[in-house]
Design a protein around this motif. Structure first.
Motif, PDB file in Angstrom:
ATOM      1  N   PHE A 122     -20.469   0.561 -48.722  1.00  0.00           N
ATOM      2  CA  PHE A 122     -20.247   0.766 -47.288  1.00  0.00           C
ATOM      3  C   PHE A 122     -21.536   0.527 -46.492  1.00  0.00           C
ATOM      4  CE2 PHE A 122     -20.434   4.087 -43.941  1.00  0.00           C
ATOM      5  CZ  PHE A 122     -19.334   3.730 -43.183  1.00  0.00           C
ATOM      6  N   GLN A 123     -22.626   1.067 -46.986  1.00  0.00           N
ATOM      7  CA  GLN A 123     -23.920   0.878 -46.307  1.00  0.00           C
ATOM      8  C   GLN A 123     -24.350  -0.591 -46.342  1.00  0.00           C
ATOM      9  OE1 GLN A 123     -26.110   3.788 -48.592  1.00  0.00           O
ATOM     10  NE2 GLN A 123     -26.022   5.316 -46.937  1.00  0.00           N
ATOM     11  N   GLU A 124     -24.125  -1.225 -47.504  1.00  0.00           N
ATOM     12  CA  GLU A 124     -24.486  -2.650 -47.618  1.00  0.00           C
ATOM     13  C   GLU A 124     -23.697  -3.504 -46.640  1.00  0.00           C
ATOM     14  OE1 GLU A 124     -24.678  -4.891 -51.343  1.00  0.00           O
ATOM     15  OE2 GLU A 124     -25.602  -3.118 -52.262  1.00  0.00           O
ATOM     16  N   ASN A 125     -22.403  -3.207 -46.524  1.00  0.00           N
ATOM     17  CA  ASN A 125     -21.563  -3.964 -45.576  1.00  0.00           C
ATOM     18  C   ASN A 125     -22.063  -3.780 -44.152  1.00  0.00           C
ATOM     19  OD1 ASN A 125     -19.931  -4.912 -47.567  1.00  0.00           O
ATOM     20  ND2 ASN A 125     -18.331  -3.354 -47.277  1.00  0.00           N
ATOM     21  N   ASN A 126     -22.414  -2.564 -43.831  1.00  0.00           N
ATOM     22  CA  ASN A 126     -22.898  -2.298 -42.475  1.00  0.00           C
ATOM     23  C   ASN A 126     -24.229  -2.988 -42.214  1.00  0.00           C
ATOM     24  OD1 ASN A 126     -21.085  -0.676 -40.840  1.00  0.00           O
ATOM     25  ND2 ASN A 126     -21.176   0.706 -42.595  1.00  0.00           N
ATOM     26  N   LEU A 127     -25.065  -3.012 -43.232  1.00  0.00           N
ATOM     27  CA  LEU A 127     -26.352  -3.705 -43.074  1.00  0.00           C
ATOM     28  C   LEU A 127     -26.114  -5.203 -42.831  1.00  0.00           C
ATOM     29  CD1 LEU A 127     -29.428  -3.630 -43.113  1.00  0.00           C
ATOM     30  CD2 LEU A 127     -29.363  -3.913 -45.594  1.00  0.00           C
ATOM     31  N   THR A 128     -25.178  -5.777 -43.578  1.00  0.00           N
ATOM     32  CA  THR A 128     -24.861  -7.206 -43.393  1.00  0.00           C
ATOM     33  C   THR A 128     -24.401  -7.463 -41.957  1.00  0.00           C
ATOM     34  OG1 THR A 128     -24.166  -7.293 -45.681  1.00  0.00           O
ATOM     35  CG2 THR A 128     -23.447  -9.108 -44.279  1.00  0.00           C
ATOM     36  N   ALA A 129     -23.496  -6.631 -41.468  1.00  0.00           N
ATOM     37  CA  ALA A 129     -22.960  -6.819 -40.113  1.00  0.00           C
ATOM     38  C   ALA A 129     -24.069  -6.662 -39.075  1.00  0.00           C
ATOM     39  CB  ALA A 129     -21.846  -5.816 -39.859  1.00  0.00           C
ATOM     40  N   LEU A 130     -24.893  -5.647 -39.283  1.00  0.00           N
ATOM     41  CA  LEU A 130     -25.966  -5.371 -38.331  1.00  0.00           C
ATOM     42  C   LEU A 130     -26.980  -6.522 -38.270  1.00  0.00           C
ATOM     43  CD1 LEU A 130     -27.646  -1.872 -38.201  1.00  0.00           C
ATOM     44  CD2 LEU A 130     -28.876  -3.964 -37.728  1.00  0.00           C
ATOM     45  N   HIS A 184     -31.095   3.974 -39.817  1.00  0.00           N
ATOM     46  CA  HIS A 184     -29.780   4.004 -39.174  1.00  0.00           C
ATOM     47  C   HIS A 184     -28.655   3.841 -40.200  1.00  0.00           C
ATOM     48  CE1 HIS A 184     -27.066   3.440 -35.744  1.00  0.00           C
ATOM     49  NE2 HIS A 184     -26.510   2.452 -36.433  1.00  0.00           N
ATOM     50  N   ILE A 185     -28.835   2.876 -41.102  1.00  0.00           N
ATOM     51  CA  ILE A 185     -27.800   2.574 -42.101  1.00  0.00           C
ATOM     52  C   ILE A 185     -27.619   3.718 -43.106  1.00  0.00           C
ATOM     53  CG2 ILE A 185     -27.421   1.090 -44.151  1.00  0.00           C
ATOM     54  CD1 ILE A 185     -26.643  -0.224 -41.570  1.00  0.00           C
ATOM     55  N   THR A 186     -28.750   4.324 -43.512  1.00  0.00           N
ATOM     56  CA  THR A 186     -28.680   5.341 -44.570  1.00  0.00           C
ATOM     57  C   THR A 186     -28.539   6.757 -44.011  1.00  0.00           C
ATOM     58  OG1 THR A 186     -31.087   5.565 -44.553  1.00  0.00           O
ATOM     59  CG2 THR A 186     -30.148   4.005 -46.139  1.00  0.00           C
ATOM     60  N   GLY A 187     -28.884   6.927 -42.739  1.00  0.00           N
ATOM     61  CA  GLY A 187     -28.861   8.271 -42.157  1.00  0.00           C
ATOM     62  C   GLY A 187     -30.021   9.136 -42.664  1.00  0.00           C
ATOM     63  N   LEU A 188     -31.017   8.505 -43.313  1.00  0.00           N
ATOM     64  CA  LEU A 188     -32.147   9.282 -43.848  1.00  0.00           C
ATOM     65  C   LEU A 188     -33.320   9.269 -42.863  1.00  0.00           C
ATOM     66  CD1 LEU A 188     -32.184   7.831 -47.502  1.00  0.00           C
ATOM     67  CD2 LEU A 188     -31.149   9.985 -46.739  1.00  0.00           C
ATOM     68  N   ASN A 189     -34.185  10.298 -42.953  1.00  0.00           N
ATOM     69  CA  ASN A 189     -35.392  10.282 -42.118  1.00  0.00           C
ATOM     70  C   ASN A 189     -36.562   9.665 -42.907  1.00  0.00           C
ATOM     71  OD1 ASN A 189     -36.572  12.252 -43.774  1.00  0.00           O
ATOM     72  ND2 ASN A 189     -35.755  13.931 -42.536  1.00  0.00           N
ATOM     73  N   ASN A 190     -37.726   9.549 -42.246  1.00  0.00           N
ATOM     74  CA  ASN A 190     -38.883   8.891 -42.877  1.00  0.00           C
ATOM     75  C   ASN A 190     -39.241   9.469 -44.239  1.00  0.00           C
ATOM     76  OD1 ASN A 190     -39.366   7.026 -40.879  1.00  0.00           O
ATOM     77  ND2 ASN A 190     -40.665   8.424 -39.696  1.00  0.00           N
ATOM     78  N   THR A 191     -39.317  10.790 -44.311  1.00  0.00           N
ATOM     79  CA  THR A 191     -39.736  11.437 -45.573  1.00  0.00           C
ATOM     80  C   THR A 191     -38.698  11.211 -46.660  1.00  0.00           C
ATOM     81  OG1 THR A 191     -39.870  13.264 -43.993  1.00  0.00           O
ATOM     82  CG2 THR A 191     -41.129  13.513 -46.028  1.00  0.00           C
ATOM     83  N   GLN A 192     -37.431  11.333 -46.311  1.00  0.00           N
ATOM     84  CA  GLN A 192     -36.385  11.124 -47.319  1.00  0.00           C
ATOM     85  C   GLN A 192     -36.440   9.699 -47.863  1.00  0.00           C
ATOM     86  OE1 GLN A 192     -33.252  12.297 -44.641  1.00  0.00           O
ATOM     87  NE2 GLN A 192     -32.840  14.182 -45.780  1.00  0.00           N
ATOM     88  N   ILE A 193     -36.681   8.743 -46.980  1.00  0.00           N
ATOM     89  CA  ILE A 193     -36.739   7.340 -47.430  1.00  0.00           C
ATOM     90  C   ILE A 193     -37.871   7.153 -48.435  1.00  0.00           C
ATOM     91  CG2 ILE A 193     -37.368   5.001 -46.653  1.00  0.00           C
ATOM     92  CD1 ILE A 193     -35.406   5.347 -44.403  1.00  0.00           C
ATOM     93  N   LEU A 194     -39.013   7.802 -48.174  1.00  0.00           N
ATOM     94  CA  LEU A 194     -40.154   7.661 -49.087  1.00  0.00           C
ATOM     95  C   LEU A 194     -39.856   8.194 -50.477  1.00  0.00           C
ATOM     96  CD1 LEU A 194     -43.200   8.503 -46.785  1.00  0.00           C
ATOM     97  CD2 LEU A 194     -42.610   6.290 -47.811  1.00  0.00           C
ATOM     98  N   THR A 195     -39.018   9.227 -50.574  1.00  0.00           N
ATOM     99  CA  THR A 195     -38.729   9.774 -51.907  1.00  0.00           C
ATOM    100  C   THR A 195     -37.502   9.114 -52.543  1.00  0.00           C
ATOM    101  OG1 THR A 195     -37.560  11.568 -50.820  1.00  0.00           O
ATOM    102  CG2 THR A 195     -39.794  12.054 -51.538  1.00  0.00           C
TER     103      THR A 195
END
Ligand code: GLN
Length: 281
Positions: free
Chosen positions: A52-60, A32-43
């Motif tokens: 921005f992503q880190e801030n959102n992760l903290t809030a979440l 959700h935070i990165t907007g990546l799918n399973n395969t993209q995350i693996l690579t």
């Protein structure tokens, strides 16, 4: 922080907060935070999160740690392979309810242009799924609370369910109960008994009590729906309910007493009697 580090620290924090499914949730959150799918995350796991992503992760994580439902944080959730908007004021669709949908689909195979009424519709997960699975069906969903009804409507639009409509209605005053109109009346009403409201999960405490509390013994809505809506079923039509743990015998009793035939119980995936239905004979 890399994606991999973020995933690991998310897992740890969720586990420490007592969240049972922390591995599954951590994956969902990173996606959700990165907007990546399973395969993209693996690579790309060695890539760094943006600020921005880190801030959102903290809030979440702060929200999730106090057990605010993940489904409300995301604002949407899947049911029977389709996306539904959810948020405060509407009950999150549960996987258990797919058992009710499957039971209804099985029954509806024998009906042409089935006329369907979904009572206490909430997000619309049941009615919209039936409308999408059966193109020739016509579905009316009733919901009492304006906040929940706005989700029913948004979800009709999101799923392009042109054969489904939503309206405001209170089952205790039998709004919209046209005689001999429906092949199927279906409901997942509030069914938690009063004494058990204290023992619901921390997440459920953020969901509307009006979608959960079924009166002193949890059976108020079943009694009212049977009383007010049986006359709206065609002969041979089905009334189908989702029920809470240990309620199936009582609801079988209510349907049998009201003169329904072919009263059946279906178990959910955990082996719990979850669906009770009867035929208007
Ligand atoms: N299945 C929900 C729960 O246990 C209750 C839903 C309902 O009352 N219909 O939280």
């Amino acid at each position: 922080m890399t994606i991999f580090e973020a995933y690991n620290s998310t897992k740890k924090r969720l586990e420490a907060a007592g969240i049972e499914d922390y591995v599954f949730e951590a994956k969902q959150i990173i996606k959700h935070i990165t907007g990546l799918n399973n395969t993209q995350i693996l690579t790309l796991y060695n890539n760094s999160l943006t600020k921005f992503q880190e801030n959102n992760l903290t809030a979440l994580l702060r929200q999730r740690e106090i057990r605010y439902p993940l489904q409300y944080i995301f604002g949407e959730w899947d049911f029977y392979g389709r996306g539904f908007y959810v948020g405060p004021g509407v009950l999150v669709p549960r996987a258990d309810t797919e058992t009710l949908v499957e039971h209804c689909l099985e029954f509806l195979k024998q009906c042409e242009n089935p006329q369907i009424l979904d009572l206490c519709a909430g997000s619309g997960a049941i009615g919209i799924t039936l409308a999408k699975e059966i193109a020739s069906a016509e579905v009316l969903m009733l919901e009492k609370y304006p906040e929940a009804l706005s989700y029913t409507q948004k979800n009709i639009a999101r799923n392009g369910a042109e054969n489904a409509k939503a309206a405001e209605g209170d089952i205790f005053v039998s709004d919209g109960a046209e005689p001999c109109r429906y092949d199927l009346i279906v409901s997942n009403p509030p069914y938690i008994p009063k004494a058990e409201m204290k023992t619901i999960s921390p997440e459920t405490e953020f969901e509307p009590e009006t979608a959960l509390l079924g009166g002193e013994d949890g059976l108020d809505f079943y009694r009212a729906i049977i009383k007010n809506y049986t006359q709206s079923l065609k002969k041979g039509g089905m009334l189908a309910f989702e029920v809470g743990i240990n309620q199936f015998e009582s609801v079988v009793g209510l349907l049998t007493e009201a003169g329904f035939g072919n009263v059946t119980v279906k178990n959910d995936l955990n082996g719990i009697g979850r669906v009770v239905s009867g035929i208007n004979i």
